[in-house]
Motif scaffolding. Structure first.
Motif, PDB file in Angstrom:
ATOM      1  N   ALA A  57      10.184  17.857  10.674  1.00 27.66           N
ATOM      2  CA  ALA A  57      10.892  19.096  10.364  1.00 27.66           C
ATOM      3  C   ALA A  57      12.409  18.952  10.474  1.00 27.66           C
ATOM      4  O   ALA A  57      13.155  19.766   9.943  1.00 27.66           O
ATOM      5  N   SER A  58      12.861  17.881  11.130  1.00 29.42           N
ATOM      6  CA  SER A  58      14.309  17.667  11.253  1.00 29.42           C
ATOM      7  C   SER A  58      14.806  16.557  10.325  1.00 29.42           C
ATOM      8  O   SER A  58      15.991  16.234  10.316  1.00 29.42           O
ATOM      9  N   GLY A  59      13.878  15.939   9.576  1.00 32.07           N
ATOM     10  CA  GLY A  59      14.266  14.884   8.631  1.00 32.07           C
ATOM     11  C   GLY A  59      14.453  13.527   9.272  1.00 32.07           C
ATOM     12  O   GLY A  59      14.902  12.581   8.629  1.00 32.07           O
ATOM     13  N   SER A  60      14.085  13.409  10.563  1.00 31.31           N
ATOM     14  CA  SER A  60      14.318  12.142  11.277  1.00 31.31           C
ATOM     15  C   SER A  60      13.065  11.278  11.402  1.00 31.31           C
ATOM     16  O   SER A  60      13.034  10.331  12.181  1.00 31.31           O
ATOM     17  N   TYR A  61      12.014  11.621  10.630  1.00 33.01           N
ATOM     18  CA  TYR A  61      10.762  10.847  10.719  1.00 33.01           C
ATOM     19  C   TYR A  61      10.838   9.612   9.822  1.00 33.01           C
ATOM     20  O   TYR A  61      11.102   9.708   8.624  1.00 33.01           O
ATOM     21  N   PHE A  62      10.592   8.448  10.413  1.00 28.91           N
ATOM     22  CA  PHE A  62      10.507   7.189   9.666  1.00 28.91           C
ATOM     23  C   PHE A  62       9.136   6.571   9.930  1.00 28.91           C
ATOM     24  O   PHE A  62       8.757   6.386  11.088  1.00 28.91           O
ATOM     25  N   PRO A  63       8.381   6.270   8.885  1.00 25.35           N
ATOM     26  CA  PRO A  63       7.037   5.716   9.106  1.00 25.35           C
ATOM     27  C   PRO A  63       7.076   4.326   9.714  1.00 25.35           C
ATOM     28  O   PRO A  63       7.928   3.513   9.344  1.00 25.35           O
ATOM     29  N   PRO A  64       6.165   4.045  10.648  1.00 27.46           N
ATOM     30  CA  PRO A  64       6.078   2.686  11.197  1.00 27.46           C
ATOM     31  C   PRO A  64       5.456   1.735  10.163  1.00 27.46           C
ATOM     32  O   PRO A  64       4.930   2.186   9.137  1.00 27.46           O
ATOM     33  N   PRO A  84      -2.131   2.890   7.804  1.00 30.30           N
ATOM     34  CA  PRO A  84      -1.041   3.501   8.571  1.00 30.30           C
ATOM     35  C   PRO A  84      -1.555   3.948   9.947  1.00 30.30           C
ATOM     36  O   PRO A  84      -2.759   4.062  10.168  1.00 30.30           O
ATOM     37  N   THR A  85      -0.639   4.240  10.859  1.00 30.02           N
ATOM     38  CA  THR A  85      -1.021   4.804  12.161  1.00 30.02           C
ATOM     39  C   THR A  85      -1.595   6.206  11.933  1.00 30.02           C
ATOM     40  O   THR A  85      -1.408   6.800  10.865  1.00 30.02           O
ATOM     41  N   ILE A  86      -2.267   6.748  12.940  1.00 31.58           N
ATOM     42  CA  ILE A  86      -2.875   8.082  12.786  1.00 31.58           C
ATOM     43  C   ILE A  86      -1.801   9.141  12.557  1.00 31.58           C
ATOM     44  O   ILE A  86      -1.930   9.991  11.669  1.00 31.58           O
ATOM     45  N   SER A  87      -0.696   9.081  13.310  1.00 31.41           N
ATOM     46  CA  SER A  87       0.394  10.048  13.102  1.00 31.41           C
ATOM     47  C   SER A  87       0.948   9.955  11.687  1.00 31.41           C
ATOM     48  O   SER A  87       1.244  10.970  11.061  1.00 31.41           O
ATOM     49  N   ASP A  88       1.069   8.737  11.187  1.00 26.73           N
ATOM     50  CA  ASP A  88       1.597   8.563   9.825  1.00 26.73           C
ATOM     51  C   ASP A  88       0.615   9.098   8.789  1.00 26.73           C
ATOM     52  O   ASP A  88       1.015   9.653   7.764  1.00 26.73           O
ATOM     53  N   TRP A 174       7.904   6.135   2.638  1.00 27.74           N
ATOM     54  CA  TRP A 174       6.545   5.569   2.661  1.00 27.74           C
ATOM     55  C   TRP A 174       6.422   4.384   1.710  1.00 27.74           C
ATOM     56  O   TRP A 174       5.771   3.395   2.030  1.00 27.74           O
ATOM     57  N   LEU A 175       7.060   4.499   0.559  1.00 30.03           N
ATOM     58  CA  LEU A 175       7.008   3.398  -0.411  1.00 30.03           C
ATOM     59  C   LEU A 175       7.700   2.151   0.155  1.00 30.03           C
ATOM     60  O   LEU A 175       7.286   1.027  -0.128  1.00 30.03           O
ATOM     61  N   ALA A 176       8.738   2.374   0.938  1.00 32.85           N
ATOM     62  CA  ALA A 176       9.519   1.247   1.480  1.00 32.85           C
ATOM     63  C   ALA A 176       8.978   0.712   2.804  1.00 32.85           C
ATOM     64  O   ALA A 176       9.457  -0.308   3.304  1.00 32.85           O
ATOM     65  N   ALA A 177       7.995   1.402   3.403  1.00 28.73           N
ATOM     66  CA  ALA A 177       7.475   0.985   4.724  1.00 28.73           C
ATOM     67  C   ALA A 177       6.969  -0.458   4.680  1.00 28.73           C
ATOM     68  O   ALA A 177       6.203  -0.827   3.788  1.00 28.73           O
ATOM     69  N   GLY A 197      -4.884   2.297   0.960  1.00 31.28           N
ATOM     70  CA  GLY A 197      -5.346   2.673   2.293  1.00 31.28           C
ATOM     71  C   GLY A 197      -4.507   3.809   2.852  1.00 31.28           C
ATOM     72  O   GLY A 197      -4.915   4.502   3.775  1.00 31.28           O
ATOM     73  N   GLY A 198      -3.327   3.998   2.279  1.00 31.54           N
ATOM     74  CA  GLY A 198      -2.481   5.125   2.667  1.00 31.54           C
ATOM     75  C   GLY A 198      -3.050   6.426   2.129  1.00 31.54           C
ATOM     76  O   GLY A 198      -3.684   6.444   1.078  1.00 31.54           O
ATOM     77  N   VAL A 199      -2.814   7.531   2.839  1.00 29.28           N
ATOM     78  CA  VAL A 199      -3.365   8.837   2.446  1.00 29.28           C
ATOM     79  C   VAL A 199      -2.754   9.329   1.137  1.00 29.28           C
ATOM     80  O   VAL A 199      -3.436   9.857   0.271  1.00 29.28           O
ATOM     81  N   ILE A 200      -1.451   9.129   0.983  1.00 28.17           N
ATOM     82  CA  ILE A 200      -0.755   9.669  -0.195  1.00 28.17           C
ATOM     83  C   ILE A 200      -0.775   8.695  -1.380  1.00 28.17           C
ATOM     84  O   ILE A 200      -0.516   9.091  -2.516  1.00 28.17           O
ATOM     85  N   SER A 201      -1.121   7.426  -1.126  1.00 23.92           N
ATOM     86  CA  SER A 201      -1.097   6.398  -2.184  1.00 23.92           C
ATOM     87  C   SER A 201      -1.951   6.744  -3.400  1.00 23.92           C
ATOM     88  O   SER A 201      -1.481   6.596  -4.532  1.00 23.92           O
ATOM     89  N   PRO A 202      -3.221   7.195  -3.233  1.00 24.05           N
ATOM     90  CA  PRO A 202      -4.023   7.497  -4.420  1.00 24.05           C
ATOM     91  C   PRO A 202      -3.421   8.610  -5.297  1.00 24.05           C
ATOM     92  O   PRO A 202      -3.498   8.552  -6.522  1.00 24.05           O
ATOM     93  N   LEU A 203      -2.798   9.611  -4.656  1.00 23.03           N
ATOM     94  CA  LEU A 203      -2.169  10.693  -5.412  1.00 23.03           C
ATOM     95  C   LEU A 203      -0.987  10.157  -6.218  1.00 23.03           C
ATOM     96  O   LEU A 203      -0.826  10.471  -7.402  1.00 23.03           O
ATOM     97  N   LEU A 204      -0.167   9.326  -5.593  1.00 24.71           N
ATOM     98  CA  LEU A 204       0.988   8.732  -6.277  1.00 24.71           C
ATOM     99  C   LEU A 204       0.530   7.783  -7.391  1.00 24.71           C
ATOM    100  O   LEU A 204       1.130   7.743  -8.466  1.00 24.71           O
ATOM    101  N   ALA A 205      -0.555   7.042  -7.127  1.00 27.38           N
ATOM    102  CA  ALA A 205      -1.107   6.128  -8.144  1.00 27.38           C
ATOM    103  C   ALA A 205      -1.611   6.907  -9.351  1.00 27.38           C
ATOM    104  O   ALA A 205      -1.408   6.505 -10.501  1.00 27.38           O
ATOM    105  N   ASN A 206      -2.277   8.043  -9.093  1.00 30.29           N
ATOM    106  CA  ASN A 206      -2.756   8.893 -10.194  1.00 30.29           C
ATOM    107  C   ASN A 206      -1.595   9.454 -11.011  1.00 30.29           C
ATOM    108  O   ASN A 206      -1.672   9.544 -12.234  1.00 30.29           O
ATOM    109  N   LEU A 207      -0.509   9.821 -10.329  1.00 30.90           N
ATOM    110  CA  LEU A 207       0.670  10.334 -11.036  1.00 30.90           C
ATOM    111  C   LEU A 207       1.271   9.238 -11.908  1.00 30.90           C
ATOM    112  O   LEU A 207       1.660   9.489 -13.053  1.00 30.90           O
ATOM    113  N   TYR A 208       1.308   8.020 -11.370  1.00 32.06           N
ATOM    114  CA  TYR A 208       1.877   6.880 -12.115  1.00 32.06           C
ATOM    115  C   TYR A 208       1.085   6.632 -13.399  1.00 32.06           C
ATOM    116  O   TYR A 208       1.666   6.475 -14.482  1.00 32.06           O
TER     117      TYR A 208
END
Length: 417
Positions: A57-64, A84-88, A174-177, A197-208
């Motif tokens: 919410a503060s914009g300071s989140y960087f994925p591990p 990814p980690t569970i939090s990610d 996420w793309l750069a992680a 294996g990433g949660v958002i990857s299939p959605l982004l792949a479908n958009l591509y």
């Protein structure tokens, strides 16, 4: 808990994080690079979720970094998944839930993979229908699809539908992680690839592929039917010449979007049956664990046999099930009675039947004969009276089936010894 209500620069709410967490927990999955399991995470979820919300919410989140896991493929090679980690995963799920509805409005009805209310069985049904209507198929195989998605081209598509800069920011992160390999090496991305294996990857792949393939093909030639499940694509054409022409154009299109068709796995197939009798070397293709090929079929009207073109469980899928049974070593299981084996195996058997039994369930006979054979071997190891007589062990299994016809899930469908 009042801290949750602090005003932040990014509109990510406590509810969004909580709903995302519930979905991630339901999907289970293993630990990431931090080695925190779902059980451990769940035990301290309030702390983990607050920390995640605060940073997002503060914009300071960087994925591990993403943990690399190797999954064996049917050709003997390995498919590399990024865990990814569970939090990610929770973070990705929150953004996915935020943007997915707007993508769903534009996606093609011919795209079936990783979409709400869409399934592999629907894709298979579509391919069956299309094979009856048209004679020729292009079986497309995109080489290393998830590893080669261009970040710059993908972000153009994202920006078209997602004007929110904070969402764009997190997708870019996420793309750069980086990826942490099994050997402990940290590999950074160089402008391409999204972890399978990433949660958002299939959605982004479908958009591509929505812009890279679906929309392009639909505008190119309205006579061409197709079904796509993520990067598995079957294209239907009227004639061999038509298929050859379309394949050339698809090849050029893949080059334009920084992808490549696999030179040996991509092929043109003839849907041979009693009506279509031309000679052509390729009359079979695999799609989503099923093989489409000429098969003896019984007519619904007069019950006569004829040559149709239809799908059933593929040889490689049957082999994977057989390998799994071998890995489980059914005959060496230490349960006191066969009931224990049934309880252990039934969830797997149910899954196999639910998926591979959708079309031509009878093709599963070979797999379940093998399982029944392993059960007789277990009886011979477990009970002294069957050690010296295979015949008696067979009779024992037949007796158990007759007395308890629903003990093993596959017995309910007539898969008896």
């Amino acid at each position: 808990m009042t801290l949750w209500n602090e005003t932040k620069s990014i509109p990510i709410s406590h509810t969004m994080i909580l709903e995302a967490y519930k979905k991630v927990r339901a999907n289970k999955g293993s630990a990431g690079v931090d080695k925190v399991s779902m059980k451990e995470y769940d035990a301290n979820r309030r702390k983990h979720l607050y920390k995640l919300w605060n940073r997002m919410a503060s914009g300071s989140y960087f994925p591990p970094p993403v943990k690399e896991v190797e999954i064996p493929k049917k050709d003997g090679k390995v498919r590399k998944l990024g865990i990814p980690t569970i939090s990610d995963r929770v973070a990705q799920q929150a953004i996915k839930m935020y943007i997915e509805p707007r993508f769903e409005k534009i996606f093609s009805s011919n795209s079936y993979g990783y979409r709400p209310n869409k399934s592999a069985h629907q894709a298979l049904t579509k391919v069956r229908e299309n094979c009856r209507k048209t004679d020729w198929v292009i079986d497309l195989d995109i080489k290393g699809f998830f590893d080669n998605i261009s970040h710059s081209k993908l972000m153009l598509a994202v920006e078209k539908h997602v004007p929110e800069k904070w969402v764009q920011l997190y997708i870019k992160r996420w793309l750069a992680a980086p990826v942490l390999t099994k050997s402990g090496e940290l590999i950074t991305k160089e402008g391409k690839g999204t972890p399978q294996g990433g949660v958002i990857s299939p959605l982004l792949a479908n958009l591509y592929l929505h812009y890279g393939f679906d929309k392009w093909l639909e505008q190119l030639d309205k006579t061409v039917n197709y079904a796509r499940y993520a990067d598995d694509v079957i294209v239907h054409c009227k004639s061999k010449e038509h298929a050859e022409q379309i394949l050339k154009l698809i090849n050029n299109r893949m080059n334009d979007i920084d992808l490549e068709l696999h030179p040996t796995k991509t092929k043109i197939v003839y849907c041979k049956d009693y009506r279509r009798r031309e000679k052509y070397p390729n009359v079979k293709f695999d799609f989503l664990g099923y093989s489409f090929q000429p098969r003896t079929t019984k007519s619904r009207k007069n019950k006569k046999l004829f040559l149709g073109f239809d799908c059933a469980i593929s040889i490689s899928s049957s082999k994977r099930i057989a390998d799994k049974l071998g890995e489980l070593q059914v005959e060496r299981m230490t349960f006191k009675s066969v009931v224990g084996i049934a309880q252990k195996l039934n969830p797997m058997i149910r899954g196999w039947i639910n998926y591979y039994g959708k079309f031509r369930m009878s093709s599963l006979h070979r797999v379940f004969r093998l399982l029944n054979k392993r059960l007789t071997r277990w009886a011979r190891k477990r009970y002294k009276r069957y050690k010296t007589s295979i015949k008696r062990a067979y009779k024992w299994l037949a007796r158990v089936q007759k007395q308890y016809p629903t003990l093993f899930y596959h017995w309910q469908f007539g898969f008896v010894y």
